[in-house]
Design a protein around this motif. Structure first.
Motif, PDB file in Angstrom:
ATOM      1  N   VAL A 104      -1.992  23.351  -1.770  1.00  0.00           N
ATOM      2  CA  VAL A 104      -1.682  24.824  -0.417  1.00  0.00           C
ATOM      3  C   VAL A 104      -1.775  25.770  -2.000  1.00  0.00           C
ATOM      4  O   VAL A 104      -1.483  25.837  -2.943  1.00  0.00           O
ATOM      5  CB  VAL A 104      -0.677  25.157  -0.401  1.00  0.00           C
ATOM      6  CG1 VAL A 104       1.388  24.854  -0.449  1.00  0.00           C
ATOM      7  CG2 VAL A 104      -0.336  26.640   0.701  1.00  0.00           C
ATOM      8  N   GLN A 105      -2.751  27.301  -1.596  1.00  0.00           N
ATOM      9  CA  GLN A 105      -2.516  28.397  -2.393  1.00  0.00           C
ATOM     10  C   GLN A 105      -1.375  29.407  -2.675  1.00  0.00           C
ATOM     11  O   GLN A 105      -1.654  29.583  -0.746  1.00  0.00           O
ATOM     12  CB  GLN A 105      -4.076  28.968  -2.845  1.00  0.00           C
ATOM     13  CG  GLN A 105      -4.749  27.972  -3.276  1.00  0.00           C
ATOM     14  CD  GLN A 105      -5.609  27.314  -2.382  1.00  0.00           C
ATOM     15  OE1 GLN A 105      -6.074  27.654  -1.601  1.00  0.00           O
ATOM     16  NE2 GLN A 105      -5.502  25.855  -3.159  1.00  0.00           N
ATOM     17  N   LEU A 106      -0.595  29.868  -2.939  1.00  0.00           N
ATOM     18  CA  LEU A 106       0.106  30.817  -3.125  1.00  0.00           C
ATOM     19  C   LEU A 106       0.315  32.025  -3.715  1.00  0.00           C
ATOM     20  O   LEU A 106      -0.370  31.794  -4.836  1.00  0.00           O
ATOM     21  CB  LEU A 106       1.962  30.108  -3.975  1.00  0.00           C
ATOM     22  CG  LEU A 106       2.486  28.531  -3.134  1.00  0.00           C
ATOM     23  CD1 LEU A 106       3.953  28.444  -3.721  1.00  0.00           C
ATOM     24  CD2 LEU A 106       2.191  28.891  -1.484  1.00  0.00           C
ATOM     25  N   VAL A 107       0.358  33.184  -3.306  1.00  0.00           N
ATOM     26  CA  VAL A 107       0.569  34.842  -4.043  1.00  0.00           C
ATOM     27  C   VAL A 107       1.686  35.331  -3.206  1.00  0.00           C
ATOM     28  O   VAL A 107       2.075  35.401  -2.234  1.00  0.00           O
ATOM     29  CB  VAL A 107      -1.178  35.697  -3.570  1.00  0.00           C
ATOM     30  CG1 VAL A 107      -0.877  36.788  -3.767  1.00  0.00           C
ATOM     31  CG2 VAL A 107      -2.000  34.060  -3.677  1.00  0.00           C
ATOM     32  N   GLU A 108       2.181  35.611  -4.809  1.00  0.00           N
ATOM     33  CA  GLU A 108       3.102  36.727  -4.495  1.00  0.00           C
ATOM     34  C   GLU A 108       3.002  37.772  -4.533  1.00  0.00           C
ATOM     35  O   GLU A 108       1.639  38.693  -4.833  1.00  0.00           O
ATOM     36  CB  GLU A 108       4.183  36.269  -5.810  1.00  0.00           C
ATOM     37  CG  GLU A 108       4.860  34.937  -5.934  1.00  0.00           C
ATOM     38  CD  GLU A 108       4.267  34.086  -6.587  1.00  0.00           C
ATOM     39  OE1 GLU A 108       4.283  32.970  -7.431  1.00  0.00           O
ATOM     40  OE2 GLU A 108       2.633  33.871  -7.123  1.00  0.00           O
ATOM     41  N   SER A 109       3.917  38.891  -3.866  1.00  0.00           N
ATOM     42  CA  SER A 109       4.149  40.169  -4.200  1.00  0.00           C
ATOM     43  C   SER A 109       5.136  40.699  -3.873  1.00  0.00           C
ATOM     44  O   SER A 109       5.935  40.299  -3.115  1.00  0.00           O
ATOM     45  CB  SER A 109       2.702  40.970  -2.820  1.00  0.00           C
ATOM     46  OG  SER A 109       3.449  40.282  -1.882  1.00  0.00           O
ATOM     47  N   GLY A 110       4.720  42.394  -3.985  1.00  0.00           N
ATOM     48  CA  GLY A 110       6.564  43.242  -3.874  1.00  0.00           C
ATOM     49  C   GLY A 110       7.112  42.913  -4.494  1.00  0.00           C
ATOM     50  O   GLY A 110       8.520  43.926  -4.671  1.00  0.00           O
ATOM     51  N   GLY A 111       7.009  42.334  -5.912  1.00  0.00           N
ATOM     52  CA  GLY A 111       7.313  43.192  -7.529  1.00  0.00           C
ATOM     53  C   GLY A 111       7.398  44.852  -7.411  1.00  0.00           C
ATOM     54  O   GLY A 111       6.403  45.221  -7.121  1.00  0.00           O
TER      55      GLY A 111
END
Length: 122
Positions: free
Chosen positions: A2-9
Protein backbone atom coordinates in the motif's frame (compact mmCIF):
# COMPACT_ATOMS: atom_id res chain seq x y z
CA UNK A 1 2.31 -2.81 -0.99
CA UNK A 2 0.00 0.00 0.00
CA UNK A 3 1.13 3.55 -0.75
CA UNK A 4 0.58 6.21 1.90
CA UNK A 5 0.29 9.97 1.34
CA UNK A 6 0.12 12.42 4.24
CA UNK A 7 -1.39 15.88 4.07
CA UNK A 8 -2.57 18.63 6.38
CA UNK A 9 0.72 19.84 7.77
CA UNK A 10 1.58 23.51 8.03
CA UNK A 11 2.68 26.32 10.29
CA UNK A 12 0.68 27.30 13.36
CA UNK A 13 1.21 29.24 16.54
CA UNK A 14 1.46 27.51 19.88
CA UNK A 15 -1.96 26.54 21.14
CA UNK A 16 -3.29 26.00 17.65
CA UNK A 17 -4.61 22.88 15.97
CA UNK A 18 -3.95 20.85 12.86
CA UNK A 19 -5.53 17.73 11.41
CA UNK A 20 -3.26 15.43 9.49
CA UNK A 21 -4.63 12.96 6.98
CA UNK A 22 -3.10 9.83 5.54
CA UNK A 23 -4.65 8.49 2.36
CA UNK A 24 -3.82 4.99 1.21
CA UNK A 25 -3.86 3.57 -2.29
CA UNK A 26 -2.88 0.30 -3.91
CA UNK A 27 -4.39 -1.70 -1.08
CA UNK A 28 -6.82 -1.56 1.78
CA UNK A 29 -5.70 -0.36 5.20
CA UNK A 30 -8.40 -2.20 7.12
CA UNK A 31 -6.00 -5.17 7.32
CA UNK A 32 -3.38 -3.07 9.09
CA UNK A 33 -3.00 -1.42 12.40
CA UNK A 34 -1.85 2.10 11.56
CA UNK A 35 0.30 4.68 13.24
CA UNK A 36 1.76 8.14 13.18
CA UNK A 37 5.41 8.93 13.89
CA UNK A 38 7.40 12.13 13.84
CA UNK A 39 11.00 13.16 13.36
CA UNK A 40 12.45 16.47 14.43
CA UNK A 41 15.76 17.75 13.02
CA UNK A 42 18.69 15.92 14.57
CA UNK A 43 16.46 13.48 16.40
CA UNK A 44 15.36 9.92 15.83
CA UNK A 45 11.92 9.09 14.50
CA UNK A 46 9.52 8.61 17.39
CA UNK A 47 6.13 7.06 17.94
CA UNK A 48 3.15 9.40 18.25
CA UNK A 49 -0.02 7.35 17.99
CA UNK A 50 -1.42 4.02 16.83
CA UNK A 51 -4.84 2.63 16.08
CA UNK A 52 -6.05 -0.94 15.74
CA UNK A 53 -7.44 -2.37 12.50
CA UNK A 54 -11.04 -1.75 13.50
CA UNK A 55 -10.29 1.56 15.21
CA UNK A 56 -11.49 0.30 18.55
CA UNK A 57 -8.15 0.57 20.32
CA UNK A 58 -5.80 3.54 20.26
CA UNK A 59 -2.47 4.27 21.86
CA UNK A 60 -1.05 7.77 22.24
CA UNK A 61 2.50 8.68 23.26
CA UNK A 62 2.78 10.33 26.65
CA UNK A 63 4.05 13.52 25.03
CA UNK A 64 0.83 13.80 23.04
CA UNK A 65 -1.71 12.32 25.44
CA UNK A 66 -4.67 14.58 26.05
CA UNK A 67 -3.82 16.71 23.01
CA UNK A 68 -3.68 14.35 20.00
CA UNK A 69 -6.34 11.94 18.76
CA UNK A 70 -5.88 9.25 16.14
CA UNK A 71 -8.81 7.96 14.11
CA UNK A 72 -9.46 6.06 10.93
CA UNK A 73 -12.11 5.66 8.28
CA UNK A 74 -11.61 2.31 6.59
CA UNK A 75 -14.34 3.10 4.07
CA UNK A 76 -12.22 6.05 2.92
CA UNK A 77 -8.98 4.10 3.31
CA UNK A 78 -7.66 6.90 5.49
CA UNK A 79 -6.17 7.60 8.90
CA UNK A 80 -6.18 10.92 10.72
CA UNK A 81 -4.28 12.67 13.49
CA UNK A 82 -6.07 15.55 15.21
CA UNK A 83 -3.54 17.69 17.02
CA UNK A 84 -4.73 20.30 19.51
CA UNK A 85 -2.89 22.59 21.92
CA UNK A 86 0.21 22.37 19.77
CA UNK A 87 3.57 23.22 21.30
CA UNK A 88 6.85 24.29 19.66
CA UNK A 89 8.31 20.91 20.63
CA UNK A 90 5.72 19.26 18.37
CA UNK A 91 7.59 20.69 15.37
CA UNK A 92 8.64 17.78 13.17
CA UNK A 93 7.95 15.90 9.98
CA UNK A 94 4.99 13.61 10.65
CA UNK A 95 4.80 10.22 8.99
CA UNK A 96 1.98 7.75 8.54
CA UNK A 97 2.84 4.05 8.63
CA UNK A 98 1.32 0.60 8.63
CA UNK A 99 2.07 -2.07 11.20
CA UNK A 100 5.30 -4.00 10.77
CA UNK A 101 5.67 -7.66 9.78
CA UNK A 102 4.88 -8.74 13.34
CA UNK A 103 1.61 -6.80 13.31
CA UNK A 104 2.87 -4.11 15.65
CA UNK A 105 3.12 -0.38 14.95
CA UNK A 106 6.83 0.32 15.25
CA UNK A 107 9.59 2.01 13.28
CA UNK A 108 10.47 -1.46 11.92
CA UNK A 109 7.66 -1.12 9.39
CA UNK A 110 8.67 -1.00 5.75
CA UNK A 111 5.60 0.98 4.76
CA UNK A 112 5.91 4.75 5.22
CA UNK A 113 4.42 7.83 3.69
CA UNK A 114 6.62 10.70 2.51
CA UNK A 115 5.82 12.84 5.54
CA UNK A 116 4.24 16.22 6.13
CA UNK A 117 5.93 19.12 7.92
CA UNK A 118 4.38 20.57 11.06
CA UNK A 119 5.90 23.78 12.43
CA UNK A 120 4.70 25.31 15.69
CA UNK A 121 5.93 28.77 16.59
CA UNK A 122 5.93 30.26 20.07
Amino acid sequence: QVQLVESGGGSVQAGGSLRLSCAASGGIISVYAMGWFRQAPGKEREFVAAISRSGGVTNIANSAKGRFTISRDNAKNSVYLQMNSLKPEDTAVYYCATEDRRGVVTTDTENWGQGTQVTVSS
